[in-house]
Design a protein around this motif. Structure first.
Motif, PDB file in Angstrom:
ATOM      1  N   VAL A   2      68.902  49.889 -20.421  1.00  0.00           N
ATOM      2  CA  VAL A   2      68.795  50.084 -18.974  1.00  0.00           C
ATOM      3  C   VAL A   2      69.731  49.100 -18.297  1.00  0.00           C
ATOM      4  O   VAL A   2      69.671  47.904 -18.560  1.00  0.00           O
ATOM      5  CB  VAL A   2      67.350  49.824 -18.492  1.00  0.00           C
ATOM      6  CG1 VAL A   2      67.271  49.980 -16.981  1.00  0.00           C
ATOM      7  CG2 VAL A   2      66.375  50.760 -19.182  1.00  0.00           C
ATOM      8  N   GLY A   3      70.620  49.636 -17.477  1.00  0.00           N
ATOM      9  CA  GLY A   3      71.522  48.759 -16.736  1.00  0.00           C
ATOM     10  C   GLY A   3      71.281  48.915 -15.249  1.00  0.00           C
ATOM     11  O   GLY A   3      70.310  48.428 -14.701  1.00  0.00           O
ATOM     12  N   CYS A   4      72.161  49.686 -14.612  1.00  0.00           N
ATOM     13  CA  CYS A   4      72.145  49.781 -13.155  1.00  0.00           C
ATOM     14  C   CYS A   4      71.063  50.704 -12.616  1.00  0.00           C
ATOM     15  O   CYS A   4      70.607  50.546 -11.496  1.00  0.00           O
ATOM     16  CB  CYS A   4      73.513  50.282 -12.701  1.00  0.00           C
ATOM     17  SG  CYS A   4      73.916  51.931 -13.341  1.00  0.00           S
ATOM     18  N   LEU A   5      70.685  51.711 -13.395  1.00  0.00           N
ATOM     19  CA  LEU A   5      69.774  52.774 -12.944  1.00  0.00           C
ATOM     20  C   LEU A   5      70.323  53.556 -11.755  1.00  0.00           C
ATOM     21  O   LEU A   5      69.580  54.206 -11.036  1.00  0.00           O
ATOM     22  CB  LEU A   5      68.380  52.213 -12.616  1.00  0.00           C
ATOM     23  CG  LEU A   5      67.524  51.799 -13.806  1.00  0.00           C
ATOM     24  CD1 LEU A   5      66.178  51.250 -13.333  1.00  0.00           C
ATOM     25  CD2 LEU A   5      67.299  52.958 -14.773  1.00  0.00           C
ATOM     26  N   GLY A  59      73.470  55.313 -12.288  1.00  0.00           N
ATOM     27  CA  GLY A  59      74.477  56.225 -12.824  1.00  0.00           C
ATOM     28  C   GLY A  59      75.863  55.634 -12.945  1.00  0.00           C
ATOM     29  O   GLY A  59      76.829  56.362 -13.192  1.00  0.00           O
ATOM     30  N   ASP A  60      75.984  54.324 -12.781  1.00  0.00           N
ATOM     31  CA  ASP A  60      77.321  53.721 -12.751  1.00  0.00           C
ATOM     32  C   ASP A  60      77.759  53.057 -14.055  1.00  0.00           C
ATOM     33  O   ASP A  60      78.953  53.003 -14.341  1.00  0.00           O
ATOM     34  CB  ASP A  60      77.385  52.668 -11.634  1.00  0.00           C
ATOM     35  CG  ASP A  60      77.271  53.291 -10.266  1.00  0.00           C
ATOM     36  OD1 ASP A  60      77.997  54.263 -10.001  1.00  0.00           O
ATOM     37  OD2 ASP A  60      76.436  52.818  -9.471  1.00  0.00           O
ATOM     38  N   CYS A  61      76.841  52.506 -14.835  1.00  0.00           N
ATOM     39  CA  CYS A  61      77.271  51.611 -15.926  1.00  0.00           C
ATOM     40  C   CYS A  61      77.375  52.293 -17.296  1.00  0.00           C
ATOM     41  O   CYS A  61      78.094  51.829 -18.164  1.00  0.00           O
ATOM     42  CB  CYS A  61      76.336  50.408 -16.024  1.00  0.00           C
ATOM     43  SG  CYS A  61      74.727  50.774 -16.759  1.00  0.00           S
ATOM     44  N   GLY A  62      76.621  53.341 -17.520  1.00  0.00           N
ATOM     45  CA  GLY A  62      76.690  54.047 -18.798  1.00  0.00           C
ATOM     46  C   GLY A  62      75.888  53.423 -19.928  1.00  0.00           C
ATOM     47  O   GLY A  62      75.887  53.951 -21.041  1.00  0.00           O
ATOM     48  N   ALA A  63      75.185  52.313 -19.658  1.00  0.00           N
ATOM     49  CA  ALA A  63      74.408  51.662 -20.724  1.00  0.00           C
ATOM     50  C   ALA A  63      73.319  52.583 -21.271  1.00  0.00           C
ATOM     51  O   ALA A  63      72.877  52.434 -22.412  1.00  0.00           O
ATOM     52  CB  ALA A  63      73.782  50.372 -20.201  1.00  0.00           C
ATOM     53  N   CYS A  64      72.886  53.534 -20.457  1.00  0.00           N
ATOM     54  CA  CYS A  64      71.758  54.401 -20.818  1.00  0.00           C
ATOM     55  C   CYS A  64      72.209  55.723 -21.446  1.00  0.00           C
ATOM     56  O   CYS A  64      71.387  56.629 -21.608  1.00  0.00           O
ATOM     57  CB  CYS A  64      70.949  54.699 -19.566  1.00  0.00           C
ATOM     58  SG  CYS A  64      71.924  55.649 -18.364  1.00  0.00           S
ATOM     59  N   LYS A  91      74.025  60.329 -18.811  1.00  0.00           N
ATOM     60  CA  LYS A  91      73.414  59.065 -18.404  1.00  0.00           C
ATOM     61  C   LYS A  91      71.933  59.326 -18.168  1.00  0.00           C
ATOM     62  O   LYS A  91      71.556  60.021 -17.228  1.00  0.00           O
ATOM     63  CB  LYS A  91      74.115  58.540 -17.157  1.00  0.00           C
ATOM     64  CG  LYS A  91      75.546  58.119 -17.460  1.00  0.00           C
ATOM     65  CD  LYS A  91      76.307  57.729 -16.230  1.00  0.00           C
ATOM     66  CE  LYS A  91      77.704  57.279 -16.641  1.00  0.00           C
ATOM     67  NZ  LYS A  91      78.566  57.010 -15.480  1.00  0.00           N
ATOM     68  N   CYS A 145      69.585  57.728 -17.055  1.00  0.00           N
ATOM     69  CA  CYS A 145      68.928  57.274 -15.822  1.00  0.00           C
ATOM     70  C   CYS A 145      69.142  58.262 -14.690  1.00  0.00           C
ATOM     71  O   CYS A 145      68.576  58.095 -13.616  1.00  0.00           O
ATOM     72  CB  CYS A 145      69.435  55.896 -15.406  1.00  0.00           C
ATOM     73  SG  CYS A 145      71.104  55.913 -14.698  1.00  0.00           S
TER      74      CYS A 145
HETATM   75 FE1  FES Z   1      73.544  52.402 -15.608  1.00  0.00          FE
HETATM   76 FE2  FES Z   1      72.197  54.540 -16.366  1.00  0.00          FE
HETATM   77  S1  FES Z   1      71.519  52.501 -16.425  1.00  0.00           S
HETATM   78  S2  FES Z   1      74.245  54.469 -15.728  1.00  0.00           S
END
Ligand code: FES
Ligand code: FES
Length: 164
Positions: free
Chosen positions: A38-41, A43-48, A58, A60
């Motif tokens: 979980v990163g930004c929640l 839709g920006d970081c792609g961690a998910c 993504k 999130c």
């Molecule tokens: Fe960053 Fe989903 S948590 S894009």
């Protein structure tokens, strides 16, 4: 609550989720696979990033109920029983990560790219990982890793989805 069915890394799972629950939270909390980060929640970081029916998504930005009936691949489903997937091995060999927070999402994006485009040029790689942010590597080693994975998979003659 809503009962949904997912096939996660080849295993059928039935879970109950609230209508507003994000897929990333369902995967982590209800399926119990915490490799998806979980990163930004937003839709920006792609961690998910996970694969939903083979496409990188993504998680999130999707409700769990929207994924009802889908096949989900998370980072836990990428490696084979005894060995790393070639994409994972290439990131290891080419120092494609440092802290590793972006890595699960980056690997799934890379794998999806190589599934549909076995010999991508640098522009295609950059385009593919455009939605996956890495705060550590500066991206050069990530590019090298994906090129390396493509070369090795081409040499082995196996498409990415069968190479694990
Ligand atoms: Fe960053 Fe989903 S948590 S894009
Ligand atoms: Fe640290 Fe990518 S390796 S965010």
């Amino acid at each position: 609550m809503n009962r949904i069915r997912l096939v996660v890394n080849g295993r059928e799972r039935e879970i109950e989720v609230e209508a507003c629950k994000l897929l990333v939270h369902a995967v982590r909390e209800d399926v119990g696979l915490t490799g998806t980060h979980v990163g930004c929640l937003t839709g920006d970081c792609g961690a998910c990033t996970v694969l939903v029916d083979g496409a990188s998504v993504k998680s999130c930005s999707v409700l769990a109920v929207q994924a009802d009936g889908a096949e989900i691949t998370t980072i836990e489903g990428v490696a084979g029983d005894d060995e790393l997937h070639p994409v994972q091995r290439a990131f290891w060999d080419e120092f494609g990560f440092q802290c590793g927070y972006c890595l699960p999402g980056m690997l799934l994006t890379a794998r999806e790219l190589l599934d549909r485009m076995p010999d991508p040029d640098d522009d295609a790689i950059v385009q593919a990982i455009n939605g996956n942010l890495c705060r550590c590597t500066g991206y050069g080693s990530i590019l090298r890793s994906i090129r390396c994975a493509a070369t090795r998979m081409a040499a082995s003659g196996e498409p990415a989805e069968e190479a694990s």
